[in-house]
Design a protein around this motif. Sequence first.
Motif, PDB file in Angstrom:
ATOM      1  N   ILE A 322       0.829  -1.202   0.000  1.00 18.39           N
ATOM      2  CA  ILE A 322       0.000   0.000   0.000  1.00 18.39           C
ATOM      3  C   ILE A 322       0.865   1.255   0.000  1.00 18.39           C
ATOM      4  CG2 ILE A 322      -1.716   1.301   1.335  1.00 18.39           C
ATOM      5  CD1 ILE A 322      -2.818  -1.366   2.307  1.00 18.39           C
ATOM      6  N   HIS A 323       1.981   1.183   0.709  1.00 19.99           N
ATOM      7  CA  HIS A 323       2.900   2.318   0.758  1.00 19.99           C
ATOM      8  C   HIS A 323       3.442   2.632  -0.634  1.00 19.99           C
ATOM      9  CE1 HIS A 323       5.774   5.170   2.164  1.00 19.99           C
ATOM     10  NE2 HIS A 323       6.828   4.394   1.971  1.00 19.99           N
ATOM     11  N   VAL A 324       3.824   1.604  -1.376  1.00 16.09           N
ATOM     12  CA  VAL A 324       4.320   1.805  -2.736  1.00 16.09           C
ATOM     13  C   VAL A 324       3.217   2.377  -3.611  1.00 16.09           C
ATOM     14  CG1 VAL A 324       5.217   0.654  -4.798  1.00 16.09           C
ATOM     15  CG2 VAL A 324       6.032  -0.033  -2.527  1.00 16.09           C
ATOM     16  N   LEU A 325       2.004   1.831  -3.462  1.00 15.06           N
ATOM     17  CA  LEU A 325       0.890   2.303  -4.270  1.00 15.06           C
ATOM     18  C   LEU A 325       0.561   3.769  -3.971  1.00 15.06           C
ATOM     19  CD1 LEU A 325      -1.334   1.468  -6.319  1.00 15.06           C
ATOM     20  CD2 LEU A 325      -2.782   0.914  -4.352  1.00 15.06           C
ATOM     21  N   SER A 326       0.683   4.166  -2.695  1.00 15.60           N
ATOM     22  CA  SER A 326       0.333   5.542  -2.300  1.00 15.60           C
ATOM     23  C   SER A 326       1.236   6.576  -2.961  1.00 15.60           C
ATOM     24  CB  SER A 326       0.407   5.682  -0.775  1.00 15.60           C
ATOM     25  OG  SER A 326       1.745   5.581  -0.315  1.00 15.60           O
ATOM     26  N   LYS A 327       2.417   6.148  -3.380  1.00 13.07           N
ATOM     27  CA  LYS A 327       3.332   7.063  -4.057  1.00 13.07           C
ATOM     28  C   LYS A 327       2.955   7.260  -5.519  1.00 13.07           C
ATOM     29  CE  LYS A 327       7.319   5.818  -1.168  1.00 13.07           C
ATOM     30  NZ  LYS A 327       8.696   5.258  -1.162  1.00 13.07           N
ATOM     31  N   LEU A 328       2.116   6.351  -6.036  1.00 14.43           N
ATOM     32  CA  LEU A 328       1.767   6.388  -7.446  1.00 14.43           C
ATOM     33  C   LEU A 328       0.403   7.015  -7.703  1.00 14.43           C
ATOM     34  CD1 LEU A 328       3.015   2.794  -8.386  1.00 14.43           C
ATOM     35  CD2 LEU A 328       4.233   4.961  -8.690  1.00 14.43           C
ATOM     36  N   GLU A 329      -0.538   6.809  -6.776  1.00 10.69           N
ATOM     37  CA  GLU A 329      -1.872   7.373  -6.948  1.00 10.69           C
ATOM     38  C   GLU A 329      -2.589   7.398  -5.602  1.00 10.69           C
ATOM     39  OE1 GLU A 329      -4.798   4.488  -8.793  1.00 10.69           O
ATOM     40  OE2 GLU A 329      -2.896   3.779  -9.648  1.00 10.69           O
ATOM     41  N   PRO A 330      -3.649   8.198  -5.472  1.00  8.08           N
ATOM     42  CA  PRO A 330      -4.375   8.283  -4.201  1.00  8.08           C
ATOM     43  C   PRO A 330      -4.984   6.937  -3.801  1.00  8.08           C
ATOM     44  CG  PRO A 330      -4.966  10.101  -5.651  1.00  8.08           C
ATOM     45  CD  PRO A 330      -4.170   9.144  -6.478  1.00  8.08           C
ATOM     46  N   LEU A 331      -4.960   6.650  -2.520  1.00  3.24           N
ATOM     47  CA  LEU A 331      -5.515   5.397  -2.019  1.00  3.24           C
ATOM     48  C   LEU A 331      -7.039   5.475  -1.983  1.00  3.24           C
ATOM     49  CD1 LEU A 331      -3.143   4.694   1.022  1.00  3.24           C
ATOM     50  CD2 LEU A 331      -3.022   3.687  -1.269  1.00  3.24           C
ATOM     51  N   PRO A 332      -7.710   4.316  -2.134  1.00  2.00           N
ATOM     52  CA  PRO A 332      -9.170   4.317  -1.978  1.00  2.00           C
ATOM     53  C   PRO A 332      -9.559   4.563  -0.532  1.00  2.00           C
ATOM     54  CG  PRO A 332      -8.349   2.075  -2.222  1.00  2.00           C
ATOM     55  CD  PRO A 332      -7.182   2.982  -2.486  1.00  2.00           C
ATOM     56  N   ARG A 333     -10.800   4.979  -0.319  1.00  2.00           N
ATOM     57  CA  ARG A 333     -11.277   5.253   1.029  1.00  2.00           C
ATOM     58  C   ARG A 333     -11.967   4.021   1.611  1.00  2.00           C
ATOM     59  NH1 ARG A 333     -11.408  10.775   2.062  1.00  2.00           N
ATOM     60  NH2 ARG A 333     -13.312  10.769   3.306  1.00  2.00           N
ATOM     61  N   PHE A 334     -11.955   3.948   2.947  1.00  2.00           N
ATOM     62  CA  PHE A 334     -12.549   2.828   3.676  1.00  2.00           C
ATOM     63  C   PHE A 334     -13.648   3.384   4.596  1.00  2.00           C
ATOM     64  CE2 PHE A 334      -8.369   1.574   2.388  1.00  2.00           C
ATOM     65  CZ  PHE A 334      -8.447   0.220   2.081  1.00  2.00           C
ATOM     66  N   PRO A 335     -14.809   3.700   4.051  1.00  2.00           N
ATOM     67  CA  PRO A 335     -15.835   4.424   4.819  1.00  2.00           C
ATOM     68  C   PRO A 335     -16.466   3.614   5.942  1.00  2.00           C
ATOM     69  CG  PRO A 335     -16.695   3.749   2.685  1.00  2.00           C
ATOM     70  CD  PRO A 335     -15.231   3.458   2.664  1.00  2.00           C
ATOM     71  N   ASN A 336     -16.469   2.269   5.831  1.00  2.00           N
ATOM     72  CA  ASN A 336     -17.111   1.439   6.859  1.00  2.00           C
ATOM     73  C   ASN A 336     -16.149   0.934   7.926  1.00  2.00           C
ATOM     74  OD1 ASN A 336     -19.459   1.701   5.382  1.00  2.00           O
ATOM     75  ND2 ASN A 336     -19.240  -0.272   4.336  1.00  2.00           N
ATOM     76  N   LEU A 337     -14.852   1.175   7.741  1.00  2.00           N
ATOM     77  CA  LEU A 337     -13.859   0.592   8.636  1.00  2.00           C
ATOM     78  C   LEU A 337     -13.972   1.192  10.034  1.00  2.00           C
ATOM     79  CD1 LEU A 337     -11.575  -1.473   8.696  1.00  2.00           C
ATOM     80  CD2 LEU A 337      -9.971   0.374   8.207  1.00  2.00           C
ATOM     81  N   SER A 338     -14.279   0.317  11.004  1.00  2.00           N
ATOM     82  CA  SER A 338     -14.452   0.742  12.387  1.00  2.00           C
ATOM     83  C   SER A 338     -13.279   0.320  13.263  1.00  2.00           C
ATOM     84  CB  SER A 338     -15.754   0.163  12.949  1.00  2.00           C
ATOM     85  OG  SER A 338     -15.886   0.438  14.313  1.00  2.00           O
ATOM     86  N   CYS A 339     -12.727  -0.882  13.021  1.00  2.00           N
ATOM     87  CA  CYS A 339     -11.630  -1.419  13.838  1.00  2.00           C
ATOM     88  C   CYS A 339     -10.466  -1.789  12.930  1.00  2.00           C
ATOM     89  CB  CYS A 339     -12.091  -2.647  14.616  1.00  2.00           C
ATOM     90  SG  CYS A 339     -13.473  -2.338  15.731  1.00  2.00           S
ATOM     91  N   LEU A 340      -9.283  -1.310  13.277  1.00  2.00           N
ATOM     92  CA  LEU A 340      -8.083  -1.564  12.473  1.00  2.00           C
ATOM     93  C   LEU A 340      -6.940  -2.007  13.370  1.00  2.00           C
ATOM     94  CD1 LEU A 340      -6.430  -1.365   9.811  1.00  2.00           C
ATOM     95  CD2 LEU A 340      -5.993   1.030  10.388  1.00  2.00           C
ATOM     96  N   ASP A 341      -6.301  -3.123  12.988  1.00  2.00           N
ATOM     97  CA  ASP A 341      -5.098  -3.626  13.648  1.00  2.00           C
ATOM     98  C   ASP A 341      -4.012  -3.673  12.585  1.00  2.00           C
ATOM     99  OD1 ASP A 341      -3.028  -5.217  14.694  1.00  2.00           O
ATOM    100  OD2 ASP A 341      -4.391  -6.389  15.917  1.00  2.00           O
ATOM    101  N   ALA A 342      -2.990  -2.817  12.701  1.00  2.00           N
ATOM    102  CA  ALA A 342      -1.974  -2.685  11.656  1.00  2.00           C
ATOM    103  C   ALA A 342      -0.580  -2.884  12.216  1.00  2.00           C
ATOM    104  CB  ALA A 342      -2.080  -1.317  10.987  1.00  2.00           C
TER     105      ALA A 342
END
Length: 469
Positions: A322-342
Amino acid sequence: MVRTSLNTSLSKRRLRKSKGPSEDRLSDLPDELLCRILSELSTKDSVRTSLLSKRWRNIWLSVPVLDLDTRTFQDDDYLFLEFLDSFLESNKEQDIKEFKLIYDAGEHCDSDFVWRIDDVVKRRVCHLTVLNRINGDDALVRMPLSLYSCETLKTLTLYCVVLDNPKSELVSLPCVKSMHLEAVKFDGKKVLGTLISSCSVLEELIIVTHPGDYLEEVCVRSQSLKSFELESTPGDGYEEYERQLDPEVVIDAPRLEYMSISRYLSTSFKIDSIGSYAKVNIDVTFDVDYGDPEKIAMIYNFLIGISLVHEMIISAQTLEVIHVLSKLEPLPRFPNLSCLDASFIKSFWKLLPTFLGCCMNLQSFVLEFDSLPERDEMKVSYVPECFLSSLEYVNLFTPTTVTEPMNLPIYFVRNCAVLKELVLNESFSNMIRKIKRIPRLSQRCEVLVGTPTYEDVSHKHDLLSIMYP
């Protein structure tokens, strides 16, 4: 006097009778009920009951459950086959509701094995498990073609067996709700996809790939599937740089509520549909040329495919993609995401604010990291939308070897307007007082020291633990 004497005599008789041998009420039960009782025991214990009395001698032969491990026959293949045949021939009209076999025969005869399993399948089996310990292509353990049209089968668990191409055979498994396939070889590119799509009520699917499976594609198209887990097992002795690529993946399961992808390395991963508000565990990387527009579009579409999920656990390897992709174009949005473990590593700390900016309704965030960012590694001036509107719980976890971990807690405490709880692990214990004195945007925020609540799902469904307890 006569009546009193008579009552006394009757009481003595009852007393003498009660002191005699205890009555075997269990043996008086009908055969059908005894079989139901024995079906709760292992086959080994069920057979032992034949020694109790003449009444019990043949009851075990009518039990509709068979649970066998060839190693319990002292490596005597003939003894094992004789036992299995005696069971199958004892009552040919008897249904076999559950059949489990852990197979390790020294002298494997493919045709003999197939017809025995075929007999089991045709006896209206409901739960079928075959786990094969034999290694090598010289002793492939095959399943009968009748398996593809078993109308009573409800659960199917297979390890290290071969599923032949059904060709013109009718493929229909109308009752299968659960399948677990590990190290299974499919004799044809479309065999797996055909098998999955033929299960009209399938709800749970687990696929674990191994080197040498020769599986080209994992095609999961199902209108009923609720839980799907896909794991790659590189095998012992494999270095990361010499890993074989995993099969391409296509997922079209609009009712999917849970998806877990573990240790997966692919050139193509396509998600046509999964359920809105699903929970996913993502650990997938792509062996692609990031200069190829088609491959970049494939990765972007993969993120679009999971963009509506409700809960997400995401690995450092996937975040690197995702980091590589973010340098090339805007990332999609995650409107329903409530809980994230990264899970984060040092090389892409700059991604954190950008990625959180795509999660505008995030409520709970668990962050695991192996190093702390320098101040200039993060866009500390950028405040994601969720910091101001929804983020209530943050859990920061780092190894105890990391020192001076101040910048990250400050970033959350000073910028999260509705934060209720910031949990830090023991790495922060020496500076917890300083962190508590930092001016907080949210007056309700508590700063605590505790253990992270992340979930570890790796090796969750390893059938080898059943074969080698």
